[in-house]
Design an enzyme around this catalytic site. Structure first.
Site, PDB file in Angstrom:
ATOM      1  N   LYS A   3      40.963  39.189  42.571  1.00 38.95           N
ATOM      2  CA  LYS A   3      41.216  37.741  42.474  1.00 38.95           C
ATOM      3  C   LYS A   3      40.796  36.983  43.741  1.00 38.95           C
ATOM      4  CE  LYS A   3      43.338  34.356  40.207  1.00 38.95           C
ATOM      5  NZ  LYS A   3      43.208  34.121  38.762  1.00 38.95           N
ATOM      6  N   GLY A  26      48.387  60.955  43.510  1.00 40.99           N
ATOM      7  CA  GLY A  26      48.719  60.978  42.088  1.00 40.99           C
ATOM      8  C   GLY A  26      50.053  61.655  41.864  1.00 40.99           C
ATOM      9  N   HIS A  44      49.675  58.176  53.033  1.00 38.60           N
ATOM     10  CA  HIS A  44      48.862  57.120  52.400  1.00 38.60           C
ATOM     11  C   HIS A  44      48.397  56.113  53.451  1.00 38.60           C
ATOM     12  CE1 HIS A  44      49.479  58.076  48.131  1.00 38.60           C
ATOM     13  NE2 HIS A  44      50.630  58.584  48.540  1.00 38.60           N
ATOM     14  N   GLU A  80      46.421  53.732  53.031  1.00 37.67           N
ATOM     15  CA  GLU A  80      46.083  52.427  52.435  1.00 37.67           C
ATOM     16  C   GLU A  80      47.254  51.454  52.371  1.00 37.67           C
ATOM     17  OE1 GLU A  80      45.915  55.317  51.110  1.00 37.67           O
ATOM     18  OE2 GLU A  80      46.907  55.443  49.177  1.00 37.67           O
ATOM     19  N   SER A 116      38.897  27.953  30.497  1.00 42.11           N
ATOM     20  CA  SER A 116      40.322  27.636  30.386  1.00 42.11           C
ATOM     21  C   SER A 116      40.698  26.615  31.439  1.00 42.11           C
ATOM     22  CB  SER A 116      41.132  28.908  30.603  1.00 42.11           C
ATOM     23  OG  SER A 116      40.994  29.322  31.948  1.00 42.11           O
ATOM     24  N   GLY A 117      39.776  26.397  32.401  1.00 39.49           N
ATOM     25  CA  GLY A 117      40.128  25.519  33.515  1.00 39.49           C
ATOM     26  C   GLY A 117      40.713  26.317  34.660  1.00 39.49           C
ATOM     27  N   GLY A 118      40.983  27.601  34.422  1.00 41.74           N
ATOM     28  CA  GLY A 118      41.474  28.470  35.485  1.00 41.74           C
ATOM     29  C   GLY A 118      40.323  28.869  36.406  1.00 41.74           C
ATOM     30  N   VAL A 119      40.695  29.542  37.492  1.00 45.42           N
ATOM     31  CA  VAL A 119      39.697  29.871  38.502  1.00 45.42           C
ATOM     32  C   VAL A 119      38.654  30.859  37.964  1.00 45.42           C
ATOM     33  CG1 VAL A 119      39.358  30.831  40.804  1.00 45.42           C
ATOM     34  CG2 VAL A 119      41.419  29.514  40.305  1.00 45.42           C
ATOM     35  N   ASP A 120      39.115  31.898  37.259  1.00 46.08           N
ATOM     36  CA  ASP A 120      38.199  32.970  36.871  1.00 46.08           C
ATOM     37  C   ASP A 120      37.098  32.477  35.936  1.00 46.08           C
ATOM     38  OD1 ASP A 120      40.075  34.337  38.275  1.00 46.08           O
ATOM     39  OD2 ASP A 120      41.019  35.262  36.530  1.00 46.08           O
ATOM     40  N   SER A 121      37.505  31.808  34.848  1.00 49.29           N
ATOM     41  CA  SER A 121      36.465  31.385  33.903  1.00 49.29           C
ATOM     42  C   SER A 121      35.578  30.309  34.535  1.00 49.29           C
ATOM     43  CB  SER A 121      37.059  30.909  32.575  1.00 49.29           C
ATOM     44  OG  SER A 121      37.900  29.805  32.760  1.00 49.29           O
ATOM     45  N   SER A 122      36.135  29.504  35.427  1.00 50.15           N
ATOM     46  CA  SER A 122      35.317  28.459  36.065  1.00 50.15           C
ATOM     47  C   SER A 122      34.273  29.076  36.978  1.00 50.15           C
ATOM     48  CB  SER A 122      36.198  27.506  36.881  1.00 50.15           C
ATOM     49  OG  SER A 122      37.157  26.918  36.050  1.00 50.15           O
ATOM     50  N   CYS A 162      46.976  62.588  50.011  1.00 50.07           N
ATOM     51  CA  CYS A 162      48.181  63.042  49.319  1.00 50.07           C
ATOM     52  C   CYS A 162      47.827  64.061  48.230  1.00 50.07           C
ATOM     53  CB  CYS A 162      48.957  61.841  48.789  1.00 50.07           C
ATOM     54  SG  CYS A 162      50.642  62.251  48.408  1.00 50.07           S
ATOM     55  N   TYR A 163      47.925  63.698  46.946  1.00 49.54           N
ATOM     56  CA  TYR A 163      47.514  64.656  45.910  1.00 49.54           C
ATOM     57  C   TYR A 163      46.059  65.067  46.127  1.00 49.54           C
ATOM     58  CZ  TYR A 163      46.573  66.804  41.399  1.00 49.54           C
ATOM     59  OH  TYR A 163      46.210  67.696  40.416  1.00 49.54           O
TER      60      TYR A 163
END
Ligand code: XMP
Length: 519
Positions: A375, A58, A176, A178, A229-235, A85-86
């Site tokens: 995603k 942070g 870090h 990650e 919407s036809g997008g991946v998420d809502s589908s 780190c922090y």
């Protein structure tokens, strides 16, 4: 519902890279959640019941009064803790060590850590070359470690780069692990979760089953509507919910006249043919384009679209009658952003179009089965649910659609030209096998006309810009380095095949300072 999976808690102190910790853990099939330190109360800890805890980095300084602290009970949970780190510094400070400010010992960027004599299970597979490259980013440093801790790794500017209290399974690293620039960092997380006893059973198959149970529990026998919407998420959200509750779900797909070439047909076919679920196709092109005609201001366009979308959705949802829930494809990064350490983005760069405000207005409750996913995990879930591969891999497409790829005045002829140019560009990208390497690619039609010569004649047509970016989450992005041959060939095709365009440019702006979309 009781938790089926062991859970790891990441306490966020506001590092830019906290999300990457979650990514690394998810890659190890470990279920984790990020929570801002302010929200981590004793009651929260008791309810969450973590099997291990990570304290993130942070921007604050432990030395400053009022700087963030985890609740001290976190150290009494009797679970492994890793401070980064922090997180390392706060751990030392709270447990009786000392942290001091810079004075020539700040480190930013690459550093090399060398091992101390004794071995640490956290570092299995480390130090095969007697040193490890790590990524440092700290102004303060630990000057005295807390009682019970030993040193297991040092760097030139961080004598306490890796410390641990093995009797309590507390680990603290100054760097870090990650980030990409700590090449062996994933191994460190793997060792940490192994020590904590995680089974690595967070798989998409398991997620699907649990999500279905949760949806059924939440919804009961009520009706649910979903804006597609036809997008991946809502589908993916729609297909998952349909699997859970069948015809209690109705999807509403609004054609606002701002979709890409053939998009409406593709979405309708996909849902009608493959899923046989209650589906309302709302052809509202006239309404949207009528109100947008001649609009120039980016925010005005977004607001008009947002408002109309809500009106239209509400109208069609009423046809369903008695729906109590609204399904949305909200993802984990959206959830974190809205509660993040800094309180989310401080300025409105663009008013994002979603169905915000709708649930309250319609008295609906939200069903958001993807809230815990990134995603690429949503894409994996989509594959698990059997959605066609081509559909799952589609580039993101914004709610306001082509309107924000048409800077300046929106007109129907311009949208038509844009659709054709965009289709050719995407076709080119697919033909060259580049589609999956690119996060998002599209054409923007520019509000300038330029002079050209075709055959023996003068042309006076629109210029367009090609955009293609690589990105992990859309928050930052780089332009895609196409070859000159690709760009040349694509420009020639667009100019030859699309009446109305006589000049093609390539946008080489990264984000920041640019944004991905043009408006
Ligand atoms: P920007 O242009 O802000 O976009 O760099 C980042 C990502 O978000 C998408 N985007 C939107 N998505 N509604 C959406 O659903 C919106 O209003 C919206 N505006 C931008 C954009 O396509 C990119 O993937």
């Amino acid at each position: 519902m009781t938790n089926i999976h062991d859970r790891l808690l990441i306490i966020d102190f506001g590092s830019q890279v906290t999300q990457l910790i979650a990514r690394r853990l998810r890659e190890l099939n470990v279920y984790c959640e990020i929570h801002p330190y302010q929200n981590v109360t004793n009651a929260f800890l008791a309810e969450f019941a973590p099997k291990a805890v990570i304290l993130s980095g942070g921007p604050a300084s432990v030395i400053n009064e009022g700087s963030p602290r985890p609740p001290s009970t976190v150290f009494d949970l009797n679970v492994p803790i890793l401070g980064i780190c922090y997180g390392q510094q706060v751990m030392m400070e709270v447990l009786g060590g000392k942290v001091e400010s810079g004075h020539g010992t700040a480190e930013f960027g690459r550093a090399f850590v060398t091992p101390e004599a004794e071995k640490l299970a956290l570092l299995d597979g480390w130090f095969e070359d007697d040193k490890e490259q790590v990524w440092m980013s700290h102004g303060d440093h630990v000057s005295k470690i807390a009682p019970g801790f030993e040193v297991y790794g040092t760097s030139p500017n961080a004598p306490f780069a890796i410390t641990a209290d093995t009797s309590r399974n507390f680990f603290a690293v100054q760097f870090h692990p990650e980030v990409h620039h700590t090449p062996n960092g994933a191994k460190l997380y793997e060792n940490f979760v192994k020590m904590a006893g995680f089974k690595g059973d967070w798989t998409m198959g398991a997620y699907r089953e649990e999500a279905i149970t949760k949806i059924r529990e939440q919804v009961g026998d009520a009706k649910v509507i979903c804006g597609l919407s036809g997008g991946v998420d809502s589908s993916v959200a729609a297909v998952l919910i349909h699997e859970a509750i069948g015809d209690q779900l109705t999807c509403v797909f609004v054609n606002n006249g701002l979709l890409r070439k053939d998009e409406a047909e593709e979405v309708i076919t996909m849902f009608r043919d493959n899923y046989n679920m209650p589906f309302i196709y709302a052809d509202e092109r006239e309404l949207f384009l009528g109100e947008l005609d001649g609009q120039r201001d980016p925010e005005t366009k977004r607001k008009i679209i947002g408002k109309l979308f809500i009106d239209v959705f509400q109208k069609h949802a009423a046809e369903v009658g008695g729906a109590k829930f609204l399904a949305q494809g909200t993802l984990y990064p959206d959830v974190i952003e809205s509660v993040s350490f800094s309180g989310g983005p401080s300025v409105t760069i663009k008013s994002h179009h979603n169905v915000g405000g709708l649930p309250e207005k319609m008295g609906l409750k939200l069903v958001e089965p993807l809230r815990e996913l990134f995603k690429d995990e949503v894409r994996e879930l989509g594959r698990e649910l059997g959605l066609p591969t081509g559909f799952i891999g589609r580039h993101p497409f914004p709610g306001p659609g082509l309107a924000i790829r048409c800077p300046g005045e929106i007109t129907r002829p311009k949208l038509e030209i844009l659709r054709e140019a965009d289709a050719i560009y995407i076709d080119q990208i697919r033909k060259h096998g580049l589609y999956d390497e690119i996060w998002q690619a599209f054409v923007a039609i520019l509000p300038v006309k330029t002079v050209g010569v075709m055959g023996d004649g003068r042309t006076y047509d629109f210029a367009c810009a090609l955009r293609a970016v690589t990105s992990v989450d859309g928050m930052t992005a780089d332009y895609y380095p196409f070859s000159h041959e690709f760009l040349g060939e694509t420009a020639t095709r667009i100019i030859n095949e699309v009446p109305g365009i006589n000049r093609v440019t390539y946008d080489i702006t990264s984000k920041p300072p640019g944004t991905i979309e043009w408006e």
